[in-house]
Design an enzyme around this catalytic site. Sequence first.
Site, PDB file in Angstrom:
ATOM      1  N   PHE A 235       0.640  -1.046  -0.129  1.00  0.00           N
ATOM      2  CA  PHE A 235       0.164   0.083   0.096  1.00  0.00           C
ATOM      3  C   PHE A 235       0.787   1.242  -0.046  1.00  0.00           C
ATOM      4  O   PHE A 235       1.522   1.221   1.006  1.00  0.00           O
ATOM      5  CB  PHE A 235      -0.878  -0.064   1.071  1.00  0.00           C
ATOM      6  CG  PHE A 235      -2.084   1.431   1.009  1.00  0.00           C
ATOM      7  CD1 PHE A 235      -3.081   1.331   0.461  1.00  0.00           C
ATOM      8  CD2 PHE A 235      -1.611   2.469   1.681  1.00  0.00           C
ATOM      9  CE1 PHE A 235      -3.796   2.282   0.209  1.00  0.00           C
ATOM     10  CE2 PHE A 235      -2.275   3.598   1.615  1.00  0.00           C
ATOM     11  CZ  PHE A 235      -3.501   3.436   0.974  1.00  0.00           C
TER      12      PHE A 235
ATOM     13  N   LYS B 168       2.590  11.066   7.400  1.00  0.00           N
ATOM     14  CA  LYS B 168       1.683  10.867   8.455  1.00  0.00           C
ATOM     15  C   LYS B 168       1.974  11.685   9.702  1.00  0.00           C
ATOM     16  O   LYS B 168       1.741  12.645  10.049  1.00  0.00           O
ATOM     17  CB  LYS B 168       1.417   9.147   8.887  1.00  0.00           C
ATOM     18  CG  LYS B 168       0.695   8.619   7.371  1.00  0.00           C
ATOM     19  CD  LYS B 168      -0.038   7.338   7.818  1.00  0.00           C
ATOM     20  CE  LYS B 168      -1.109   6.899   6.853  1.00  0.00           C
ATOM     21  NZ  LYS B 168      -0.812   5.866   5.904  1.00  0.00           N
TER      22      LYS B 168
ATOM     23  N   ASP C 101       9.285   2.851   2.050  1.00  0.00           N
ATOM     24  CA  ASP C 101       8.039   3.852   2.283  1.00  0.00           C
ATOM     25  C   ASP C 101       7.738   3.630   3.831  1.00  0.00           C
ATOM     26  O   ASP C 101       7.364   2.416   4.353  1.00  0.00           O
ATOM     27  CB  ASP C 101       6.841   3.285   1.556  1.00  0.00           C
ATOM     28  CG  ASP C 101       5.469   3.937   1.820  1.00  0.00           C
ATOM     29  OD1 ASP C 101       5.717   4.670   2.832  1.00  0.00           O
ATOM     30  OD2 ASP C 101       4.604   3.957   1.098  1.00  0.00           O
TER      31      ASP C 101
END
Length: 405
Positions: A146, A260, A231
């Site tokens: 993802f 985030k 990531d």
Amino acid sequence: MTPSTQSPTRGYLDEVDSWSARNYNPLPVVLDRAEGVWVWDVEGNRYLDMLAAYSALNQGHRHPAILQAAREQMEKLTLTSRAFHNDQMGPFLRELCQATGFQRALPMNTGAEAVETAIKMVRKWGYTVKGVPKGKAEIIVCSGNFHGRTTTIVGFSSEEQYSSGFGPFAPGFTMVPYGDARAFEEAITENTVGFLVEPIQGEGGVVVPPEGYLGCTAHMCRERGIAFMADEIQTGLGRAGQLFACDWEDVQPDVLIVGKALGGGVYPVSAVLADTGLMDVFHPGDHGSTFGGNPLGAAVGRASLRVILDEELPRRSRRLGRWFMDRLRAIESPHVAEVRGKGLMIGLVIRDESGPARPFCEKLQDRGILAKETQRQVIRFAPPLVVDEETLEYALEHVTAVLTE
Ligand SMILES: *Cc1c(COP(=O)(O)O)cnc(C)c1O
């Protein structure tokens, strides 16, 4: 719990149902207040937040130092665009580079934008430095990945629903099974420019690769002149029990993607980090973002990073995560297949025979614990890293009840 027709909650749910696109399936709880690890709904019920906005709230809700930085910056300057300089971006990027050991950083806003930025950088490096023929650059990605929701990114998702109906997609991505270093090696060609990987797959179901996988693939990348792109949007900034999950295997990626928690739950802030050999492929006009590097985001990013470091949240996450996972594993329940994770990034897998994870999350909600299923069978436990033992004991009590009743 299904809210009654009279409740204020019902009204909010109906409104969203009428006016919002139907692209989410949230738990039926409407929040209007938060502090630290706690949130309150519109009816005054208190819940422990065990999702932490998919790890965007590692510092907890409304951390005073981050709010203070945001307030002070809002009183002075919020946006310049990159057409002019501002006094916050330079210090922010310097502090981010110093904390991570990279020479340069490129600020963006959302995670997906940072991933796109990394893809552009590595491709251009492939053409201008590595000498890959025009239009032939390949990036290797993993099944179960993802990396966000743009059309390029969903084009290399193995999750049918993420891509179905949204094509045609960009070429140049090769998929290999996650956690299999040999499969990665076999997929390498002379046109491979990058390997894009999550050190732990979050949305994929909190999947921890075999020990040695990151170190081994990073080594292959170095030998073959391929950019190792981590990531760490979800795993980074303390979540997985280290400042970055790659630290578990002493891997310094060539490209580090963060987002985030870099915005401390206040403002979207993301960034790509790399050394000059990669980053300097960008020239004025090659890439940009109206809000990327804006002074409000930069001030928030500085404060968010400082809280992670000053409060030693990676160490806290490591210590509490180990303890909490042991306690979860000790629950004698017919429903639990596995407990896995690192730090406070934990997945509790429900056995197929016990049905999907969602009803367990709904029962937890009734007991004042907000957790969300990821994939069908996994309950994710990822509270803000400022959580303490006593609060986790409270969570355990209710998790145990739900899994054994
Ligand atoms: C959340 C996430 C993204 C996307 O971030 P957005 O801010 O939602 O665009 C990318 N990669 C990983 C690993 C993530 O967890």
